[in-house]
Design a protein around this motif. Sequence first.
Motif, PDB file in Angstrom:
ATOM      1  N   ILE A   1       0.871  -1.169   0.000  1.00 55.49           N
ATOM      2  CA  ILE A   1       0.000   0.000   0.000  1.00 55.49           C
ATOM      3  C   ILE A   1       0.913   1.226   0.000  1.00 55.49           C
ATOM      4  O   ILE A   1       2.017   1.201   0.561  1.00 55.49           O
ATOM      5  CB  ILE A   1      -0.908   0.023   1.257  1.00 55.49           C
ATOM      6  CG1 ILE A   1      -1.698  -1.290   1.381  1.00 55.49           C
ATOM      7  CG2 ILE A   1      -1.853   1.220   1.234  1.00 55.49           C
ATOM      8  CD1 ILE A   1      -2.721  -1.537   0.297  1.00 55.49           C
ATOM      9  N   TYR A   2       0.464   2.317  -0.616  1.00 53.00           N
ATOM     10  CA  TYR A   2       1.322   3.486  -0.793  1.00 53.00           C
ATOM     11  C   TYR A   2       0.677   4.736  -0.202  1.00 53.00           C
ATOM     12  O   TYR A   2      -0.508   4.991  -0.432  1.00 53.00           O
ATOM     13  CB  TYR A   2       1.588   3.718  -2.288  1.00 53.00           C
ATOM     14  CG  TYR A   2       2.259   2.539  -2.961  1.00 53.00           C
ATOM     15  CD1 TYR A   2       3.634   2.513  -3.148  1.00 53.00           C
ATOM     16  CD2 TYR A   2       1.502   1.448  -3.400  1.00 53.00           C
ATOM     17  CE1 TYR A   2       4.252   1.429  -3.759  1.00 53.00           C
ATOM     18  CE2 TYR A   2       2.113   0.357  -4.009  1.00 53.00           C
ATOM     19  CZ  TYR A   2       3.488   0.350  -4.186  1.00 53.00           C
ATOM     20  OH  TYR A   2       4.088  -0.730  -4.782  1.00 53.00           O
ATOM     21  N   ILE A   3       1.468   5.509   0.540  1.00 48.26           N
ATOM     22  CA  ILE A   3       0.972   6.800   1.009  1.00 48.26           C
ATOM     23  C   ILE A   3       1.013   7.776  -0.168  1.00 48.26           C
ATOM     24  O   ILE A   3       2.069   8.033  -0.739  1.00 48.26           O
ATOM     25  CB  ILE A   3       1.822   7.350   2.167  1.00 48.26           C
ATOM     26  CG1 ILE A   3       1.752   6.400   3.376  1.00 48.26           C
ATOM     27  CG2 ILE A   3       1.330   8.743   2.582  1.00 48.26           C
ATOM     28  CD1 ILE A   3       2.594   6.847   4.564  1.00 48.26           C
ATOM     29  N   ALA A   4      -0.150   8.289  -0.523  1.00 46.81           N
ATOM     30  CA  ALA A   4      -0.219   9.308  -1.569  1.00 46.81           C
ATOM     31  C   ALA A   4      -0.067  10.692  -0.953  1.00 46.81           C
ATOM     32  O   ALA A   4       0.693  11.532  -1.426  1.00 46.81           O
ATOM     33  CB  ALA A   4      -1.545   9.199  -2.333  1.00 46.81           C
ATOM     34  N   ASP A   5      -0.806  10.937   0.132  1.00 46.76           N
ATOM     35  CA  ASP A   5      -0.770  12.229   0.803  1.00 46.76           C
ATOM     36  C   ASP A   5      -1.039  12.013   2.295  1.00 46.76           C
ATOM     37  O   ASP A   5      -1.851  11.173   2.665  1.00 46.76           O
ATOM     38  CB  ASP A   5      -1.835  13.151   0.204  1.00 46.76           C
ATOM     39  CG  ASP A   5      -1.595  14.616   0.526  1.00 46.76           C
ATOM     40  OD1 ASP A   5      -0.493  14.947   1.010  1.00 46.76           O
ATOM     41  OD2 ASP A   5      -2.508  15.429   0.283  1.00 46.76           O
TER      42      ASP A   5
END
Length: 412
Positions: free
Chosen positions: A205-209
């Motif tokens: 999972i990726y932190i976008a903001d």
Amino acid sequence: MADIKPFPCIRPREDVAHRIAALPYDVYNREEAKKEVIKESLSFLKIDRAETGLADSVDIYDDKVYEKAKETLNSMIEEGLFITEEMECYYVYELIMNGRSQTGLTACCSIDDYQNNIIKKHENTREEKELDRIRHVDTCNAQTGPIFLAYRSNDVIQKVIDKTKEKEAVYDFTSPDAITHRVWRIDDKSHITAIRTAFHEIGDIYIADGHHRAASAVKVGLKRREEAGGYTKEDEFNYFLSVLFPEDQLMILPYNRVVKDLNNHTVEEFLDKISEHFTIIPKGTDKVTPEQKGDFGMYLQGIWYKLEVKEHIKNNLDPVESLDVSILQKHLLSKILGIRDPRTDKRIDFIGGIRGLTELEERVHTDMEVAFSMYPTSISELFSVSDAGLLMPPKSTWFEPKLRSGLFIHKL
């Protein structure tokens, strides 16, 4: 394998949700936040920026501010403005801007996944910025602003979301900035199981903001573990509030740059130095919106130029060095304009793409000398940098629309 769990949500009563929902706390300065609360007495900024309810003489990091946030939150819950769900649910959250829709899943993510890099980062965080939200979350005993996450699209999750959107929405309103917000609840146990299992299989999972909010939430969770002595995996402080979006629904806008001076160069010298690494094409008064990676717009002394990266620096395979923001920083901002650290240099400012190119022209005509319009960083570039365990330069991405605070609260 990512642990994305449903949670017992505290959320606004349906008839007041549109009044409570507010833009993130860090969008406003103190004066702007106070004006918003005066304009809308139920705005969640009363909690996220609780100094708005105190005298201007009170420092924004004073203990009184965090106690005021806690007091206001508890008071609004007691008044019945918020309701507490007893069942652990997921929530579908759709935002529509200019006719374009993106739909995410509101859930809670594991602080262990953050620690173990299953939830991946692409920015550094600053301790002083974390401290404010650590104190806010810890004092309120709640997470009030969701972290914006991205994941690689998954058919199982998407089918459940699409099916859920066929039902009547819990919330359906348009905010003053013309963004439509719709929310549905996923309370079917088979759907909850299907989603949680699918995320287990997705993995990364990726932190976008929201890097600072995420780091703060994790540190509060670790603090609570230490204080508890013993804990179970299901304790709510082991998780943080998030909205997760599939990659194919996200839109990243450019993060444009303006610079105060030409670093003692004449215009002729400046253009000559730029020409070493960029092909310069004058465009007159026609605004330049870059249409492909490797192209930039530049506004200088009332004239727009298109800058095209030359081949000798174009084909860098490094996921960070190949970013347009890195190319501009390395070969122009640093080398020619002397801006070595854009995080701290007062000569540079950053303008979110949502403000358009007219904002760049206005800044050049007032307090800046030159402006640069960017081609937006792609979500695949964000994933590549994160997967490589690297960090993007500051102000590489601007996501729109912004998630609202106050629609979902996760009690610890």
